[in-house]
Design an enzyme around this catalytic site. Structure first.
Site, PDB file in Angstrom:
ATOM      1  N   LYS A 118       0.915  -1.362   0.102  1.00  0.00           N
ATOM      2  CA  LYS A 118      -0.033   0.086   0.017  1.00  0.00           C
ATOM      3  C   LYS A 118       1.024   1.261  -0.008  1.00  0.00           C
ATOM      4  O   LYS A 118       0.562   2.217  -0.574  1.00  0.00           O
ATOM      5  CB  LYS A 118      -0.829  -0.079   1.331  1.00  0.00           C
ATOM      6  CG  LYS A 118      -2.130  -1.069   1.027  1.00  0.00           C
ATOM      7  CD  LYS A 118      -2.996  -0.487   2.059  1.00  0.00           C
ATOM      8  CE  LYS A 118      -4.473  -1.436   1.684  1.00  0.00           C
ATOM      9  NZ  LYS A 118      -5.504  -1.141   2.478  1.00  0.00           N
ATOM     10  N   LYS A 201      -5.674 -10.176  -6.921  1.00  0.00           N
ATOM     11  CA  LYS A 201      -6.856 -10.232  -6.141  1.00  0.00           C
ATOM     12  C   LYS A 201      -8.119  -9.348  -6.449  1.00  0.00           C
ATOM     13  O   LYS A 201      -7.728  -8.157  -6.770  1.00  0.00           O
ATOM     14  CB  LYS A 201      -6.273  -9.822  -4.792  1.00  0.00           C
ATOM     15  CG  LYS A 201      -7.155 -10.242  -3.543  1.00  0.00           C
ATOM     16  CD  LYS A 201      -6.697 -10.089  -2.159  1.00  0.00           C
ATOM     17  CE  LYS A 201      -6.840  -8.412  -2.014  1.00  0.00           C
ATOM     18  NZ  LYS A 201      -6.231  -7.723  -0.675  1.00  0.00           N
ATOM     19  N   LYS A 204     -11.770  -3.885  -3.769  1.00  0.00           N
ATOM     20  CA  LYS A 204     -12.460  -2.920  -3.778  1.00  0.00           C
ATOM     21  C   LYS A 204     -11.875  -1.598  -4.530  1.00  0.00           C
ATOM     22  O   LYS A 204     -12.507  -0.868  -4.933  1.00  0.00           O
ATOM     23  CB  LYS A 204     -12.711  -2.501  -2.289  1.00  0.00           C
ATOM     24  CG  LYS A 204     -13.513  -3.224  -1.467  1.00  0.00           C
ATOM     25  CD  LYS A 204     -13.479  -2.781  -0.161  1.00  0.00           C
ATOM     26  CE  LYS A 204     -13.803  -3.893   1.021  1.00  0.00           C
ATOM     27  NZ  LYS A 204     -13.245  -3.360   2.235  1.00  0.00           N
TER      28      LYS A 204
HETATM   29  P1  TYM Z   1     -11.165  -6.121   4.254  1.00  0.00           P
HETATM   30  O1  TYM Z   1     -12.156  -4.835   4.477  1.00  0.00           O
HETATM   31  O2  TYM Z   1     -10.102  -5.760   3.090  1.00  0.00           O
HETATM   32  O3  TYM Z   1     -11.911  -7.241   3.611  1.00  0.00           O
HETATM   33  C1  TYM Z   1     -12.995  -7.736   4.426  1.00  0.00           C
HETATM   34  C2  TYM Z   1     -12.826  -9.357   4.362  1.00  0.00           C
HETATM   35  O4  TYM Z   1     -12.749  -9.801   2.680  1.00  0.00           O
HETATM   36  C3  TYM Z   1     -11.962 -10.649   2.825  1.00  0.00           C
HETATM   37  N1  TYM Z   1     -11.276 -10.475   1.573  1.00  0.00           N
HETATM   38  C4  TYM Z   1     -11.356 -11.546   0.528  1.00  0.00           C
HETATM   39  N2  TYM Z   1     -11.637 -12.704   0.692  1.00  0.00           N
HETATM   40  C5  TYM Z   1     -11.384 -13.553  -0.644  1.00  0.00           C
HETATM   41  N3  TYM Z   1     -10.972 -13.060  -1.750  1.00  0.00           N
HETATM   42  C6  TYM Z   1     -10.709 -11.573  -1.930  1.00  0.00           C
HETATM   43  N4  TYM Z   1     -10.379 -11.036  -3.053  1.00  0.00           N
HETATM   44  C7  TYM Z   1     -11.067 -10.764  -0.701  1.00  0.00           C
HETATM   45  N5  TYM Z   1     -10.820  -9.671  -0.575  1.00  0.00           N
HETATM   46  C8  TYM Z   1     -11.023  -9.133   0.804  1.00  0.00           C
HETATM   47  C9  TYM Z   1     -10.816 -10.049   3.713  1.00  0.00           C
HETATM   48  O5  TYM Z   1      -9.899 -11.164   4.073  1.00  0.00           O
HETATM   49  C10 TYM Z   1     -11.584 -10.054   4.944  1.00  0.00           C
HETATM   50  O6  TYM Z   1     -11.691 -11.094   5.830  1.00  0.00           O
HETATM   51  N6  TYM Z   1      -7.955  -5.714   8.104  1.00  0.00           N
HETATM   52  C11 TYM Z   1      -9.159  -6.172   7.604  1.00  0.00           C
HETATM   53  C12 TYM Z   1     -10.497  -5.590   8.177  1.00  0.00           C
HETATM   54  C13 TYM Z   1     -10.367  -5.929   9.736  1.00  0.00           C
HETATM   55  C14 TYM Z   1     -10.168  -7.122  10.508  1.00  0.00           C
HETATM   56  C15 TYM Z   1      -9.968  -6.922  11.955  1.00  0.00           C
HETATM   57  C16 TYM Z   1     -10.660  -8.441  10.218  1.00  0.00           C
HETATM   58  C17 TYM Z   1      -9.523  -4.875  10.707  1.00  0.00           C
HETATM   59  N7  TYM Z   1      -9.855  -5.559  11.901  1.00  0.00           N
HETATM   60  C18 TYM Z   1      -9.984  -7.750  12.852  1.00  0.00           C
HETATM   61  C19 TYM Z   1     -10.545  -9.247  11.078  1.00  0.00           C
HETATM   62  C20 TYM Z   1     -10.330  -9.116  12.475  1.00  0.00           C
HETATM   63  C21 TYM Z   1      -9.338  -6.014   5.953  1.00  0.00           C
HETATM   64  O7  TYM Z   1      -8.940  -4.745   5.641  1.00  0.00           O
HETATM   65  O8  TYM Z   1     -10.441  -6.496   5.409  1.00  0.00           O
END
Ligand code: TYM
Length: 339
Positions: A118, A201, A204
């Site tokens: 990032k 991947k 968003k």
């Molecule tokens: P975020 O918002 O990027 O994504 C949310 C969830 O979606 C999953 N994900 C995917 N799974 C499969 N294929 C993909 N292409 C894909 N893109 C996203 C992510 O693995 C996630 O489970 N850091 C985290 C948010 C967070 C969090 C936490 C998660 C903050 N605190 C505590 C668990 C526990 C994130 O950026 O998710």
């Protein structure tokens, strides 16, 4: 992995309110949560403090926050069973993040690949929050003494760090306070890839909307995107072994398996040797039958902002109660004066 018996306390997970929720978020995370809430107490957070680590995400923060809440509920998260709330509404997240940052060697953070990706070449100008992001994530999980964290594969490294931080705290204070959280990387589509490039991947932030199926897409959008999804010039494979060398096909195949819950070999048998026309038509059907329902329900919920706000308020009150108790305990362990 981990379809094992759960016995280690709460389930915690979260999604950032950064807009464009997509099929990866659904299959890699949210859909799996729906089943988990039948087995364990669950907390599902909308992690807005994480979202502001990227400046542009602040513009539509409120709108995107409600979008995540609507996505949770439309996918089947039951707000009466599971707690749904906004991270910034419970101050314990930030407070514990600071405490945990004092238990995290900088060397551990230097290994985090997401920061490197990032921040890119502009490491010196990247905000401190982007760098310390995984410590806040550890705080989210540990604030509730959560034992299980269902996420997509991309969060694995962050989860390993959360485990290290929990151990570091326990060891330093000679306590057995934090459970060591287990990542739950579940289902058949733990890493959904872009529809335009099977080596990237699904994300968003991809500028092309054709790279992903959004959870708010309607039937027409889904049809067009699947029709246009990249394939290659070879026919459908006759076994799953050489799929690794055909990333786009592998991705569409995994999405099909995950959405249809059909056996891999059965799918191969059905389409083997054919071109992708029929496969894509059927792929569209399996995605559309589920996602268009979620999408319609999301629009309905988003038209009743008051309902979502009330529900998030109750969720925050409930989360706060657990968080405040645990913060009190943590402060005692650290030996802060509490006057
Ligand atoms: P975020 O918002 O990027 O994504 C949310 C969830 O979606 C999953 N994900 C995917 N799974 C499969 N294929 C993909 N292409 C894909 N893109 C996203 C992510 O693995 C996630 O489970 N850091 C985290 C948010 C967070 C969090 C936490 C998660 C903050 N605190 C505590 C668990 C526990 C994130 O950026 O998710």
């Amino acid at each position: 992995m981990v379809e094992k018996k759960l016995d280690k306390g709460l389930v915690f997970s979260g999604v950032q309110p950064t807009g464009n929720l997509h099929l990866g978020n659904y299959l890699g995370a949210i859909k799996n949560w729906v089943n988990l809430q039948k087995e364990k107490p669950c907390i599902f957070c909308i992690v807005d403090l994480h979202a502001i680590t990227v400046a542009e995400n602040r513009f539509k923060l409120k709108e995107n926050t409600l979008e995540v809440a609507a996505a949770y509920i439309s996918s089947g998260i039951d707000p009466k069973k599971s707690k749904i709330f906004i991270q910034s509404n419970v101050s314990g997240h930030s407070e514990l993040a600071w405490i945990l940052s004092c238990h995290t060697p900088i060397g551990w953070l230097n290994r985090m690949t997401q920061f490197k990706d990032k921040a890119g070449k502009n490491k010196e100008k990247a905000p401190l929050g982007l760098y310390s992001y995984p410590v806040l994530m550890a705080a989210d999980i540990l604030l509730y003494k959560s034992g299980y964290v269902p996420v997509g594969e991309d969060q694995k490294q962050h989860l390993e760090l959360s485990r290290d931080i929990a151990q570091s705290f326990n060891r330093f204070h000679d306590v057995d306070f934090f459970p060591i959280p287990e990542p739950l990387i579940m289902g058949l589509a733990t890493r959904v890839m872009s529809l335009k490039d099977g080596t990237k991947k699904m994300s968003k932030s991809d500028p092309s909307d054709y790279s992903r199926i959004n959870m708010t897409d309607n039937t027409d959008d889904i049809r067009k995107k699947i029709q246009k999804a990249k394939t290659d010039s070879l026919p459908f494979p006759d076994n799953s072994e050489n799929l690794e060398s055909r990333p786009e096909i592998n991705n569409l195949f995994n999405i099909f398996c995950s959405m249809s819950e059909m056996n891999r070999d059965k799918i191969i048998k059905e389409y083997s040797g054919k071109d992708f026309k029929k496969f894509k038509e059927d792929l569209f059907e399996v995605i559309n039958s589920e996602i268009s329902k979620v999408s319609v329900e999301m629009q309905k919920l988003l038209s009743d902002k008051g309902y979502l706000e009330d529900l998030l308020k109750v969720g925050a009150e409930e989360a706060r109660e657990i968080a405040e108790n645990n913060i009190r305990e943590i402060k005692k362990i650290i030996n802060f004066y509490n006057l």
